[in-house]
Motif scaffolding. Structure first.
Motif, mmCIF file in Angstrom:
data_model
loop_
_atom_site.group_PDB
_atom_site.id
_atom_site.type_symbol
_atom_site.label_atom_id
_atom_site.label_comp_id
_atom_site.label_asym_id
_atom_site.label_seq_id
_atom_site.Cartn_x
_atom_site.Cartn_y
_atom_site.Cartn_z
ATOM 1 N N LYS A 66 24.565 36.868 36.226
ATOM 2 C CA LYS A 66 25.055 37.107 37.896
ATOM 3 C C LYS A 66 25.905 38.283 37.778
ATOM 4 O O LYS A 66 26.718 38.550 36.799
ATOM 5 C CB LYS A 66 25.570 35.798 38.323
ATOM 6 C CG LYS A 66 25.119 34.350 38.327
ATOM 7 C CD LYS A 66 23.817 34.389 38.993
ATOM 8 C CE LYS A 66 23.003 33.000 39.024
ATOM 9 N NZ LYS A 66 22.653 32.322 37.762
ATOM 10 N N PHE A 67 25.885 38.908 38.855
ATOM 11 C CA PHE A 67 26.588 40.381 38.969
ATOM 12 C C PHE A 67 27.012 40.379 40.292
ATOM 13 O O PHE A 67 26.358 39.750 41.211
ATOM 14 C CB PHE A 67 25.807 41.569 38.336
ATOM 15 C CG PHE A 67 24.524 41.667 39.102
ATOM 16 C CD1 PHE A 67 24.316 42.517 40.258
ATOM 17 C CD2 PHE A 67 23.397 41.188 38.566
ATOM 18 C CE1 PHE A 67 23.175 42.800 40.677
ATOM 19 C CE2 PHE A 67 22.232 41.377 38.951
ATOM 20 C CZ PHE A 67 21.987 42.210 40.133
ATOM 21 N N PRO A 68 28.087 41.080 40.672
ATOM 22 C CA PRO A 68 28.597 40.826 42.224
ATOM 23 C C PRO A 68 28.195 41.701 43.133
ATOM 24 O O PRO A 68 27.908 43.030 42.891
ATOM 25 C CB PRO A 68 30.251 41.145 41.778
ATOM 26 C CG PRO A 68 30.169 42.302 40.791
ATOM 27 C CD PRO A 68 29.095 41.675 39.831
ATOM 28 N N ASP A 69 27.831 41.518 44.316
ATOM 29 C CA ASP A 69 27.391 42.154 45.451
ATOM 30 C C ASP A 69 28.930 42.935 45.774
ATOM 31 O O ASP A 69 29.642 42.584 46.631
ATOM 32 C CB ASP A 69 27.020 41.458 46.725
ATOM 33 C CG ASP A 69 26.236 42.145 47.615
ATOM 34 O OD1 ASP A 69 26.591 43.524 47.716
ATOM 35 O OD2 ASP A 69 25.616 41.759 48.411
ATOM 36 N N PHE A 70 28.933 44.146 45.657
ATOM 37 C CA PHE A 70 30.132 44.940 45.953
ATOM 38 C C PHE A 70 30.329 44.945 47.475
ATOM 39 O O PHE A 70 31.554 45.058 47.894
ATOM 40 C CB PHE A 70 29.904 46.469 45.358
ATOM 41 C CG PHE A 70 30.113 46.807 43.778
ATOM 42 C CD1 PHE A 70 30.645 45.575 43.050
ATOM 43 C CD2 PHE A 70 30.381 47.870 43.338
ATOM 44 C CE1 PHE A 70 30.621 45.846 41.790
ATOM 45 C CE2 PHE A 70 30.559 48.254 41.980
ATOM 46 C CZ PHE A 70 30.709 47.193 41.260
ATOM 47 N N ALA A 71 29.482 44.974 48.153
ATOM 48 C CA ALA A 71 29.645 45.050 49.605
ATOM 49 C C ALA A 71 30.570 43.545 50.016
ATOM 50 O O ALA A 71 31.481 43.839 51.170
ATOM 51 C CB ALA A 71 28.184 44.966 50.429
ATOM 52 N N ALA A 72 30.200 42.664 49.552
ATOM 53 C CA ALA A 72 30.959 41.428 49.800
ATOM 54 C C ALA A 72 32.372 41.656 49.135
ATOM 55 O O ALA A 72 33.258 40.668 49.672
ATOM 56 C CB ALA A 72 30.240 40.156 49.394
ATOM 57 N N GLY A 73 32.590 42.335 48.378
ATOM 58 C CA GLY A 73 33.797 42.403 47.501
ATOM 59 C C GLY A 73 34.042 41.388 46.643
ATOM 60 O O GLY A 73 33.140 40.742 46.340
ATOM 61 N N TRP A 74 34.673 41.731 45.495
ATOM 62 C CA TRP A 74 34.935 41.152 44.263
ATOM 63 C C TRP A 74 36.120 41.074 43.815
ATOM 64 O O TRP A 74 37.060 42.140 43.885
ATOM 65 C CB TRP A 74 34.017 41.383 43.234
ATOM 66 C CG TRP A 74 34.011 43.000 42.870
ATOM 67 C CD1 TRP A 74 33.349 43.840 43.755
ATOM 68 C CD2 TRP A 74 34.209 43.565 41.719
ATOM 69 N NE1 TRP A 74 33.599 45.377 42.997
ATOM 70 C CE2 TRP A 74 34.181 45.163 41.806
ATOM 71 C CE3 TRP A 74 34.932 43.142 40.527
ATOM 72 C CZ2 TRP A 74 34.272 45.915 40.961
ATOM 73 C CZ3 TRP A 74 35.074 44.091 39.641
ATOM 74 C CH2 TRP A 74 35.038 45.472 39.609
ATOM 75 N N ALA A 75 36.728 40.235 43.009
ATOM 76 C CA ALA A 75 38.288 40.149 42.453
ATOM 77 C C ALA A 75 38.184 39.690 40.901
ATOM 78 O O ALA A 75 37.286 38.901 40.508
ATOM 79 C CB ALA A 75 38.880 39.019 43.375
#
Length: 335
Positions: A66-75
């Motif tokens: 799994k990798f993050p959707d940058f548009a939703a933000g990540w922390a």
């Protein structure tokens, strides 16, 4: 971030310029997690099948990573930020291709299983702020096409299609049945002059790899044979699909009197002083000024079959002309 915030903060939250944040909800959401541990939070994406832009990672089961959707933000929690900063000092980044940062950053954090996996957070959203689903969201995203004024005129955009004789029968008919009708100025460049299309033989033989010679010949022709009042050149492959109407809207955001080189940005050797480049398959957009500055320089192909997009990246880097990335261009189709 480790130096500036490593002592007094709990989290670093990353987002895109069009991400909208409900700050109170974001703080509540982060409060559910233990910021004293190594945490990696985001909206989880995964590949349904292995893909070249992720270097065919996890080919046996690409859905596992799994990798993050940058548009939703990540922390990232501060302990994880500090750990990554320390690792960067002792182990420089590998010097290779940088194609999709969101996947590559997740791989780097994961550290072949020694670091944390991405923890999915349902409150990190890409729903539109006006959507019924947005009530529970700490973040929302409007992926709108920017409009900075009237779309540029059709006659302001010259389209150059790279092709070769073996694709005249199957690829060019698709272009003619679909997006060609949106183009006011379009020419097809090939290794064979076919009057039925028509194609223009630039006198450059076709190469199986890299089309540097052909691309530079197109740039020379644009500068010397098109109207000097045409400010924009777009070079596409014969299997590139393009909405010229949307492109004309997008180009209203850029000043044709500046040196503009626009498309989907990839990187090569960025950790060791490399360069960025616009990947050719997604289309490359040049202002006339950029073409003039490029051809006035001594920068040229080191061989006729060199990768044209990478050579252009090296040339513009050397000239100090920045590569302008847009997420609206795609080398491979969006899934």
């Amino acid at each position: 971030f480790s130096v500036a915030y490593g002592r007094n903060s709990s989290w670093i939250f990353f987002c895109e310029e069009d991400t909208r944040i409900q700050v109170v909800k974001l703080l509540e959401t982060l409060g559910r997690f233990d910021g004293s541990k190594e945490c990696f939070l985001g909206k989880a994406l995964y590949d349904e099948e292995s893909t070249i832009i992720h270097h065919y990672a996890f080919a046996e089961n690409p859905t596992a990573f799994k990798f993050p959707d940058f548009a939703a933000g990540w922390a990232l929690s501060i302990p994880l930020v500090n750990k990554l900063a320390k690792k960067l000092k002792s182990e420089p980044l590998k010097s290779d291709f940088t194609i999709d940062l969101k996947h590559e950053i997740a791989l780097y954090i994961w550290q072949k299983g020694e670091g944390p996996h991405l923890t999915p957070v349902p409150e990190f959203c890409t729903d539109d702020v006006s959507s019924n689903k947005a009530d529970h969201c700490a973040t929302t995203f409007s992926n709108f096409l920017p409009l900075c004024g009237e779309p540029v005129k059709k006659e302001d955009v010259f389209i150059a299609v790279k092709t070769c004789q073996k694709f005249h029968g199957d690829r060019i008919p698709v272009v003619k049945r679909t997006w060609e009708r949106e183009a006011a100025l379009i020419e097809y460049y090939s290794d064979y002059a076919d009057i039925s299309i028509p194609t223009i033989d630039l006198g450059v033989p076709n190469t199986d790899r890299g089309h540097c010679g052909k691309t530079f010949a197109i740039l020379e022709r644009f500068l010397n044979h098109s109207s000097p009042r045409t400010p924009w050149l777009v070079i596409v492959d014969d299997d590139t699909l393009i909405s010229i109407f949307r492109l004309r809207k997008l180009l209203s955001c850029y000043d044709p009197n500046e040196a503009v080189f626009l498309g989907e940005r990839y990187g090569y050797g960025l950790g060791t002083g490399g360069y960025s480049y616009i990947t050719g398959g997604g289309g490359m957009v040049f202002s006339r000024i950029a073409v003039q500055k490029l051809l006035a320089s001594k920068c040229r192909c080191y061989s006729m079959d060199a990768p044209d997009d990478m050579v252009l990246g090296m040339c513009f880097s050397g000239l100090g002309i920045p590569i302008t990335h847009s997420p609206l261009f795609h080398q491979v189709r969006e899934l």
